[in-house]
Write an enzyme that holds these catalytic residues in place. Structure first.
Site, short mmCIF file in Angstrom:
data_model
loop_
_atom_site.label_atom_id
_atom_site.label_comp_id
_atom_site.label_asym_id
_atom_site.label_seq_id
_atom_site.Cartn_x
_atom_site.Cartn_y
_atom_site.Cartn_z
N ARG A 44 0.82 -1.21 0.00
CA ARG A 44 0.00 0.00 0.00
C ARG A 44 0.86 1.27 0.00
O ARG A 44 0.52 2.26 -0.64
CB ARG A 44 -0.95 -0.01 1.20
CG ARG A 44 -2.03 1.06 1.09
CD ARG A 44 -3.20 0.84 2.04
NE ARG A 44 -4.33 1.65 1.60
CZ ARG A 44 -4.89 2.61 2.32
NH1 ARG A 44 -4.44 2.87 3.53
NH2 ARG A 44 -5.89 3.31 1.84
N HIS A 48 0.49 4.18 -2.75
CA HIS A 48 0.13 5.58 -2.42
C HIS A 48 1.24 6.56 -2.74
O HIS A 48 0.98 7.74 -3.00
CB HIS A 48 -0.31 5.70 -0.96
CG HIS A 48 -1.72 5.28 -0.73
ND1 HIS A 48 -2.50 5.74 0.29
CD2 HIS A 48 -2.52 4.42 -1.44
CE1 HIS A 48 -3.71 5.19 0.22
NE2 HIS A 48 -3.72 4.38 -0.81
N HIS A 171 -6.23 -5.98 -3.44
CA HIS A 171 -7.05 -6.15 -2.24
C HIS A 171 -7.22 -7.61 -1.84
O HIS A 171 -7.95 -7.89 -0.89
CB HIS A 171 -8.40 -5.44 -2.41
CG HIS A 171 -8.31 -3.96 -2.23
ND1 HIS A 171 -9.35 -3.08 -2.47
CD2 HIS A 171 -7.28 -3.18 -1.81
CE1 HIS A 171 -8.96 -1.84 -2.21
NE2 HIS A 171 -7.70 -1.86 -1.82
N TRP A 187 -10.35 -8.73 2.98
CA TRP A 187 -11.15 -9.02 1.79
C TRP A 187 -11.28 -10.52 1.55
O TRP A 187 -12.17 -10.96 0.85
CB TRP A 187 -10.50 -8.39 0.56
CG TRP A 187 -10.66 -6.91 0.45
CD1 TRP A 187 -11.65 -6.24 -0.21
CD2 TRP A 187 -9.80 -5.89 0.99
NE1 TRP A 187 -11.46 -4.89 -0.11
CE2 TRP A 187 -10.33 -4.64 0.61
CE3 TRP A 187 -8.63 -5.92 1.76
CZ2 TRP A 187 -9.74 -3.43 0.97
CZ3 TRP A 187 -8.04 -4.71 2.13
CH2 TRP A 187 -8.59 -3.49 1.74
FE1 DDH Z 1 -6.48 -0.20 -1.44
N1 DDH Z 1 -7.40 0.30 0.33
N2 DDH Z 1 -7.76 1.00 -2.44
N3 DDH Z 1 -5.45 -0.59 -3.14
N4 DDH Z 1 -5.14 -1.30 -0.35
C1 DDH Z 1 -7.11 -0.19 1.59
C2 DDH Z 1 -6.14 -1.13 1.90
C3 DDH Z 1 -5.24 -1.65 0.97
C4 DDH Z 1 -8.78 1.73 -1.91
C5 DDH Z 1 -9.05 1.91 -0.56
C6 DDH Z 1 -8.42 1.21 0.46
C7 DDH Z 1 -5.78 -0.12 -4.38
C8 DDH Z 1 -6.98 0.51 -4.72
C9 DDH Z 1 -7.86 1.07 -3.81
C10 DDH Z 1 -4.07 -1.99 -0.89
C11 DDH Z 1 -3.59 -1.88 -2.18
C12 DDH Z 1 -4.23 -1.20 -3.23
C13 DDH Z 1 -7.97 0.43 2.54
C14 DDH Z 1 -7.96 0.17 4.03
C15 DDH Z 1 -8.79 1.29 1.85
C16 DDH Z 1 -9.89 2.16 2.41
C17 DDH Z 1 -6.87 1.02 4.71
C18 DDH Z 1 -6.79 0.80 6.19
O1 DDH Z 1 -7.79 1.04 6.89
O2 DDH Z 1 -5.71 0.37 6.66
C19 DDH Z 1 -9.58 2.30 -2.99
C20 DDH Z 1 -10.79 3.20 -2.78
C21 DDH Z 1 -9.03 1.86 -4.16
C22 DDH Z 1 -9.55 2.09 -5.53
O3 DDH Z 1 -8.96 1.57 -6.52
C23 DDH Z 1 -10.64 2.72 -5.82
C24 DDH Z 1 -4.71 -0.42 -5.31
C25 DDH Z 1 -4.73 -0.02 -6.78
C26 DDH Z 1 -3.73 -1.08 -4.59
C27 DDH Z 1 -2.40 -1.58 -5.06
O4 DDH Z 1 -1.55 -1.88 -4.28
C28 DDH Z 1 -2.08 -1.69 -6.48
C29 DDH Z 1 -3.52 -2.85 0.12
C30 DDH Z 1 -2.36 -3.84 -0.08
C31 DDH Z 1 -4.25 -2.65 1.30
C32 DDH Z 1 -4.07 -3.34 2.64
C33 DDH Z 1 -3.21 -2.49 3.56
C34 DDH Z 1 -3.02 -3.09 4.93
O5 DDH Z 1 -2.53 -2.35 5.79
O6 DDH Z 1 -3.31 -4.26 5.15
#
Ligand code: DDH
Length: 285
Positions: A44, A48, A171, A187
């Site tokens: 993540r 970001h 996810h 998930w």
């Molecule tokens: Fe995500 N993400 N993500 N995400 N994401 C969250 C957690 C993780 C969105 C929202 C959230 C991607 C796309 C989207 C990962 C990877 C990726 C959380 C929860 C939210 C909310 C955070 C928390 O409470 O800790 C949304 C909206 C989108 C969207 O596409 C619309 C993408 C593209 C990726 C990527 O890596 C390519 C990962 C891994 C997590 C888990 C993190 C953790 O600490 O566990």
């Protein structure tokens, strides 16, 4: 002593493999976190750091590693990513020649490969920048929104429908935390293994609104222990997105390949590379 040996240090593939190995070692050593791994939060962080890119202005992206600074570190979407940045600090101390931008993106590669995901070819070249390069808030997706929002956010980075869906397959990893995003839960049942389960569950499971006082999210009908965000469900509500969800649910090999291609592109957005060659790192045994 050759002239080469006395010149400035130019890291080679093996030097980056050493950084890879150190991150992989720490992932095993520091297993007292979440579901037993910092892997998901590293994925993540890399996302970001990269996903702030704007193709019109060429601003944002992983070049600069501006999430080290407020205001970007305090953006709501980045809540909790301090755990990932702090996890990597001892690696930066051990290999001070690597930029934060290269370190954070390389850590995403390590995490995906060590969690049994696809190989992610990677190349160095990010330079750290100062606080003035921080991006404005609002460039990362808002989970309460729909497919129009997903297309607007990822379109701004230069992705098409297929790539957007593939990227969301990340996810299959990790979980949401009430003290970070406000959402809650994983998930799927294997949050520290990279799989196509996110897509399979989207297709096979029935999803209904979770009954709670938190933000609107979905829960699975069968166990009521899993979750989906409104943006996740948008991937099956939208006909064009759904085609890809179904392809990935059916064929994990296709998902792995298309995810890898899209993640490579994500990590490289806006980076002024001087080298064409990408490295594929050896995973741990
Ligand atoms: Fe995500 N993400 N993500 N995400 N994401 C969250 C957690 C993780 C969105 C929202 C959230 C991607 C796309 C989207 C990962 C990877 C990726 C959380 C929860 C939210 C909310 C955070 C928390 O409470 O800790 C949304 C909206 C989108 C969207 O596409 C619309 C993408 C593209 C990726 C990527 O890596 C390519 C990962 C891994 C997590 C888990 C993190 C953790 O600490 O566990």
């Amino acid at each position: 002593v050759s002239a080469k040996a006395t010149g400035p240090f130019v890291p080679a593939k093996e030097d980056y493999q050493n950084v890879y190995n150190e991150i992989a070692r720490l992932l095993v050593e520091k297993d007292n976190y979440d579901d037993g791994s910092y892997g998901p939060v590293l994925v993540r962080l890399a996302w970001h750091a990269s996903g702030t890119y704007d193709k019109e202005t060429g601003t944002g992206g992983s070049n600069g590693a501006t999430m080290r600074f407020a205001p970007e570190s305090d953006h709501g979407a980045n809540a909790g990513l301090k755990y990932a940045r702090d996890f990597l600090e001892p690696v930066k101390e051990k290999f001070p020649w690597i930029s934060y931008g290269d370190l954070w993106t390389l850590a995403g590669v390590v995490a995906i490969q060590e969690m049994q995901g696809p190989a992610i070819p990677w190349r160095p070249g990010r330079q750290d920048r100062d606080v003035s390069a921080c991006t404005p808030d609002g460039r990362l997706p808002d989970a309460s929104k729909d497919q129009k929002h997903i297309r607007a956010i990822f379109g701004r980075m230069g992705f098409d429908d297929r790539e957007m869906v593939a990227l969301c397959g990340a996810h299959s990893l990790g979980r949401a935390h009430t003290d970070r995003s406000g959402y809650d839960g994983p998930w799927d049942f294997s949050p520290t293994v990279f799989t196509n389960e996110f897509f399979r569950l989207l297709v096979d499971e029935k999803w209904g609104w979770k009954k709670w006082n938190g933000p609107a999210q979905y829960t699975d009908n069968t166990t009521k222990t899993l979750m989906m965000l409104p943006t996740d469900l948008a991937l099956v509500k939208d006909k064009e997105f759904k085609k890809h969800v179904e392809r990935y649910a059916k064929d994990s090999g296709v998902f792995f390949q298309e995810f890898s291609d899209a993640y490579v592109k994500l990590l490289e957005l806006g980076v002024p590379f001087t080298t064409e060659e990408r490295f594929v790192f050896k995973s741990s045994e």
